[in-house]
Design a protein around this motif. Structure first.
Motif, PDB file in Angstrom:
ATOM      1  N   ASP A  22       0.808  -1.215   0.000  1.00  0.00           N
ATOM      2  CA  ASP A  22       0.000   0.000   0.000  1.00  0.00           C
ATOM      3  C   ASP A  22       0.844   1.269   0.000  1.00  0.00           C
ATOM      4  O   ASP A  22       0.655   2.158  -0.826  1.00  0.00           O
ATOM      5  CB  ASP A  22      -0.930  -0.011   1.221  1.00  0.00           C
ATOM      6  CG  ASP A  22      -1.764   1.249   1.334  1.00  0.00           C
ATOM      7  OD1 ASP A  22      -2.853   1.295   0.748  1.00  0.00           O
ATOM      8  OD2 ASP A  22      -1.306   2.209   1.999  1.00  0.00           O
ATOM      9  N   GLN A  60       1.133   4.377  -2.657  1.00  0.00           N
ATOM     10  CA  GLN A  60       0.854   5.768  -2.271  1.00  0.00           C
ATOM     11  C   GLN A  60       1.987   6.686  -2.720  1.00  0.00           C
ATOM     12  O   GLN A  60       1.750   7.809  -3.164  1.00  0.00           O
ATOM     13  CB  GLN A  60       0.664   5.878  -0.756  1.00  0.00           C
ATOM     14  CG  GLN A  60      -0.646   5.319  -0.236  1.00  0.00           C
ATOM     15  CD  GLN A  60      -0.919   5.748   1.197  1.00  0.00           C
ATOM     16  OE1 GLN A  60      -0.556   6.845   1.608  1.00  0.00           O
ATOM     17  NE2 GLN A  60      -1.564   4.886   1.956  1.00  0.00           N
ATOM     18  N   SER A 110       2.173   6.901  -6.803  1.00  0.00           N
ATOM     19  CA  SER A 110       1.002   7.531  -7.417  1.00  0.00           C
ATOM     20  C   SER A 110       0.958   9.046  -7.262  1.00  0.00           C
ATOM     21  O   SER A 110       0.147   9.714  -7.892  1.00  0.00           O
ATOM     22  CB  SER A 110      -0.273   6.954  -6.798  1.00  0.00           C
ATOM     23  OG  SER A 110      -0.385   7.366  -5.436  1.00  0.00           O
ATOM     24  N   MET A 114       0.328  10.371  -4.270  1.00  0.00           N
ATOM     25  CA  MET A 114      -0.493  10.591  -3.083  1.00  0.00           C
ATOM     26  C   MET A 114       0.302  11.224  -1.938  1.00  0.00           C
ATOM     27  O   MET A 114      -0.123  12.200  -1.322  1.00  0.00           O
ATOM     28  CB  MET A 114      -1.079   9.247  -2.625  1.00  0.00           C
ATOM     29  CG  MET A 114      -1.746   9.276  -1.276  1.00  0.00           C
ATOM     30  SD  MET A 114      -3.412   9.890  -1.366  1.00  0.00           S
ATOM     31  CE  MET A 114      -3.997   9.465   0.269  1.00  0.00           C
ATOM     32  N   ARG A 134       2.217   9.652   4.338  1.00  0.00           N
ATOM     33  CA  ARG A 134       1.260   8.638   3.920  1.00  0.00           C
ATOM     34  C   ARG A 134      -0.106   8.932   4.527  1.00  0.00           C
ATOM     35  O   ARG A 134      -0.221   9.600   5.559  1.00  0.00           O
ATOM     36  CB  ARG A 134       1.722   7.233   4.334  1.00  0.00           C
ATOM     37  CG  ARG A 134       1.690   7.005   5.845  1.00  0.00           C
ATOM     38  CD  ARG A 134       2.168   5.609   6.207  1.00  0.00           C
ATOM     39  NE  ARG A 134       1.246   4.591   5.771  1.00  0.00           N
ATOM     40  CZ  ARG A 134       0.183   4.184   6.479  1.00  0.00           C
ATOM     41  NH1 ARG A 134      -0.094   4.753   7.645  1.00  0.00           N
ATOM     42  NH2 ARG A 134      -0.585   3.232   6.026  1.00  0.00           N
ATOM     43  N   ALA A 148      -4.763   2.576  -0.845  1.00  0.00           N
ATOM     44  CA  ALA A 148      -4.499   1.878  -2.110  1.00  0.00           C
ATOM     45  C   ALA A 148      -5.004   0.442  -2.056  1.00  0.00           C
ATOM     46  O   ALA A 148      -5.623  -0.049  -3.008  1.00  0.00           O
ATOM     47  CB  ALA A 148      -3.007   1.913  -2.433  1.00  0.00           C
ATOM     48  N   THR A 188      -9.028   0.561  -2.047  1.00  0.00           N
ATOM     49  CA  THR A 188      -9.642   0.946  -3.315  1.00  0.00           C
ATOM     50  C   THR A 188      -9.371  -0.098  -4.396  1.00  0.00           C
ATOM     51  O   THR A 188     -10.249  -0.366  -5.230  1.00  0.00           O
ATOM     52  CB  THR A 188      -9.159   2.325  -3.777  1.00  0.00           C
ATOM     53  OG1 THR A 188      -7.720   2.361  -3.781  1.00  0.00           O
ATOM     54  CG2 THR A 188      -9.672   3.419  -2.871  1.00  0.00           C
ATOM     55  N   SER A 213      -5.394   1.872  -8.989  1.00  0.00           N
ATOM     56  CA  SER A 213      -6.476   2.354  -8.128  1.00  0.00           C
ATOM     57  C   SER A 213      -6.097   3.644  -7.425  1.00  0.00           C
ATOM     58  O   SER A 213      -6.906   4.564  -7.297  1.00  0.00           O
ATOM     59  CB  SER A 213      -6.833   1.271  -7.105  1.00  0.00           C
ATOM     60  OG  SER A 213      -7.271   0.099  -7.752  1.00  0.00           O
ATOM     61  N   GLN A 214      -4.833   3.711  -6.970  1.00  0.00           N
ATOM     62  CA  GLN A 214      -4.404   4.915  -6.271  1.00  0.00           C
ATOM     63  C   GLN A 214      -4.320   6.103  -7.215  1.00  0.00           C
ATOM     64  O   GLN A 214      -4.650   7.237  -6.835  1.00  0.00           O
ATOM     65  CB  GLN A 214      -3.062   4.685  -5.590  1.00  0.00           C
ATOM     66  CG  GLN A 214      -2.623   5.800  -4.673  1.00  0.00           C
ATOM     67  CD  GLN A 214      -3.636   6.060  -3.576  1.00  0.00           C
ATOM     68  OE1 GLN A 214      -3.860   5.237  -2.712  1.00  0.00           O
ATOM     69  NE2 GLN A 214      -4.269   7.217  -3.618  1.00  0.00           N
TER      70      GLN A 214
END
Length: 393
Positions: free
Chosen positions: A137, A141, A144, A146, A159, A165, A168, A200-201
Motif C-alpha cells: 500500500d 501511495q 502515485s 499521493m 502517507r 491503495a 480501493t 487504483s491509487q
C-alpha cells in the motif's frame, strides 16, 4: 451465508492481507458462498498466531467458509479444479507469476470452466516493467503522487492514515467482477478482471491528477487546507479544533455572518474564490481569531443553523459514538463462538428492498473442510481424512 442478492454465486478466495480480501468481502457480505482456501498447516501473515480472533482478520474475512488445500500437490490442484467447475468467481492477489507456477491462472481455469470470472489484484499490474515487484500500500501511495500532496508544506511526504491503495484496489476488483458477471449473462463466457494498487491509487488522485493532466500544474502539499478552495480547513476553537468548508461566495458570506466579521466580505483580498485561495494565510488567521472565542460545539450549532458546512474532528471512539454514525449502523455485531459478541465495520451501502443479513465471524483455518468437500465434491469422511493425512488438505 448463502442468503442475499448474491447467493447464487460461489466464490473461491485465494487472497490474503487486505486488497484481495476487500474485494471478496463485498461478495461475502451480500450473500455469496465464499470459500477461503488456505495452505494446510500455515499461519498466514494476516492471521497472527494462526488465530482468527485477531480483530482485523474478523473484519476482513467475515462471512466466509474456510478449507485447507495444498495447491502445490498434484491431488490438491486436481481438487481445486473440481471446485472451479462448480464456482463462478476465483479471486487472487499473488505476485503475477505465482498463479502460473501453480497452474491456476485464468487460461488454465477457463479450460475447466469457460464461465469462470477470474479476479487478480496486484501491486503494479499483471505486466509491464514493475509487474514482478512486491507491491504494498505505502509503495503505491508514494509512486502515485499521493504522498506528495499529503501533509504540511515543507514537512516532507506523508502517507495516508489508512491503507487507501489496498482498499480501493479491492473495491475496484469487486466492481470489475460484478461487471464481468453481468456481461456473462449475455455472452455466457467468463473473463479475467485485473486491477492493481497503483492503478487504483492513481484513479483516487482525481482532481489532483487532472491539475497535471490538463493544466500542467504539479500539485503540492497543503496540509489541512483544501488545495484549491479557501477557507476550507482546520481551525482552532476554545476547546479543540473543527473543520470549516466555506466554498463559494454565498457560503463565505454566511460564514462571515456567523463569525460576526462582515468586514471580511468586502475585503479586497477576499472578494473572489481565487483571491481567497491566494491570500489564504491572512484569511485563515482572521477566521482563527474568531473561532478561538467559542467551543467547537457552539460553533457547529451556529454554523449548521446558517448552512455553513462544518464538523468536529473526532477520534475513532468518538466517531463510532456519533449519533449519525450510530443511526447508519456502521458498527455491526457478530456472535463469535469464543469471543462472544464482537463488532465489525458495517457495509456503507443500503439497498431499499434487500437487507444485509446477519454477519458470521471469520472462520478458523479448515473449519469447513468436511462440509465443503462433502457437499461440493461428494467426498466421504474417510476420503477427507486420508487426504488430510497425506497433506493434500
Amino acid at each position: 451465508m448463502g442468503h442475499g442478492p448474491l447467493s447464487r454465486f460461489t466464490v473461491l478466495d485465494l487472497t490474503r492481507v487486505r486488497s484481495g480480501p476487500a474485494a471478496v468481502r463485498q461478495f461475502a457480505d451480500w450473500g455469496a458462498t465464499v470459500i477461503k482456501i488456505e495452505e494446510p498447516g500455515q499461519a498466514p501473515d494476516d492471521k497472527p498466531g494462526g488465530s482468527a480472533q485477531f480483530a482485523d482478520y474478523q473484519n476482513t474475512h467475515r462471512n466466509k467458509r474456510s478449507i485447507t488445500l495444498n495447491l502445490k500437490h498434484p491431488e490438491g490442484r486436481a481438487l481445486f479444479l473440481e471446485l472451479v467447475r462448480k464456482a463462478d468467481v476465483v479471486v487472487e492477489n499473488y505476485r503475477p507469476n505465482v498463479k502460473f507456477k501453480l497452474g491456476i491462472d485464468y487460461e488454465s481455469l477457463r479450460k475447466v470452466n469457460p464461465r469462470i470470472v477470474y479476479g487478480s489484484v496486484s501491486g503494479f499490474g499483471q505486466d509491464g516493467p514493475y509487474h514482478e515487484r512486491p507491491g504494498l500500500d505505502q509503495i503505491a501511495q508514494g509512486i502515485s503522487g499521493m504522498m506528495s500532496v499529503t501533509g504540511e508544506p515543507g514537512r516532507g511526504p506523508m502517507r495516508a492514515g489508512i491503507p487507501v491503495a489496498d482498499l480501493t484496489a479491492g473495491l475496484f476488483c469487486a466492481i470489475g467482477l460484478m461487471v464481468a458477471l453481468l456481461e456473462r449473462e449475455v455472452s455466457g463466457q467468463g473473463q479475467w478482471v485485473q486491477t492493481s494498487l497503483l492503478q487504483s491509487q492513481l484513479w483516487m488522485m482525481d482532481f489532483q491528477a487532472m491539475r497535471w493532466l490538463m493544466n500542467g500544474e504539479v500539485p503540492g502539499q497543503s496540509g489541512n487546507d483544501h488545495p484549491t478552495s479557501s477557507p476550507t480547513g482546520v481551525f482552532p476553537t476554545q476547546d479543540g479544533y473543527m473543520n470549516i468548508a466555506a466554498m463559494g461566495n454565498d457560503i463565505f458570506a454566511r460564514l462571515c455572518k456567523v463569525l460576526e466579521v462582515p468586514e471580511l466580505i468586502a475585503d479586497e483580498r477576499f472578494l473572489t474564490v481565487p483571491l481567497r485561495a491566494r491570500n489564504r494565510p491572512a484569511l485563515n488567521a482572521a477566521i482563527a481569531e474568531r473561532t478561538l472565542t467559542r467551543t467547537t460545539g457552539e460553533w457547529i450549532g451556529r454554523m449548521n443553523r446558517e448552512g455553513v458546512p462544518c464538523g468536529p474532528i473526532l477520534s475513532m471512539n468518538e466517531a463510532f459514538a456519533d449519533p449519525q454514525v450510530e443511526h447508519l449502523r456502521m458498527s455491526q455485531p457478530i456472535e463469535h463462538p469464543r469471543l462472544g459478541t464482537i463488532s465489525v465495520v458495517g457495509q456503507p451501502v443500503i439497498l431499499s428492498r434487500t437487507s444485509l443479513g446477519e454477519l458470521a465471524p471469520a472462520p478458523e483455518s479448515g473449519e469447513h473442510n468436511h462440509d465443503v468437500y462433502r457437499s461440493l465434491l461428494g467426498l466421504d469422511p474417510a476420503r477427507i481424512e486420508a487426504l488430510t493425512a497425506q497433506g493434500v488438505i
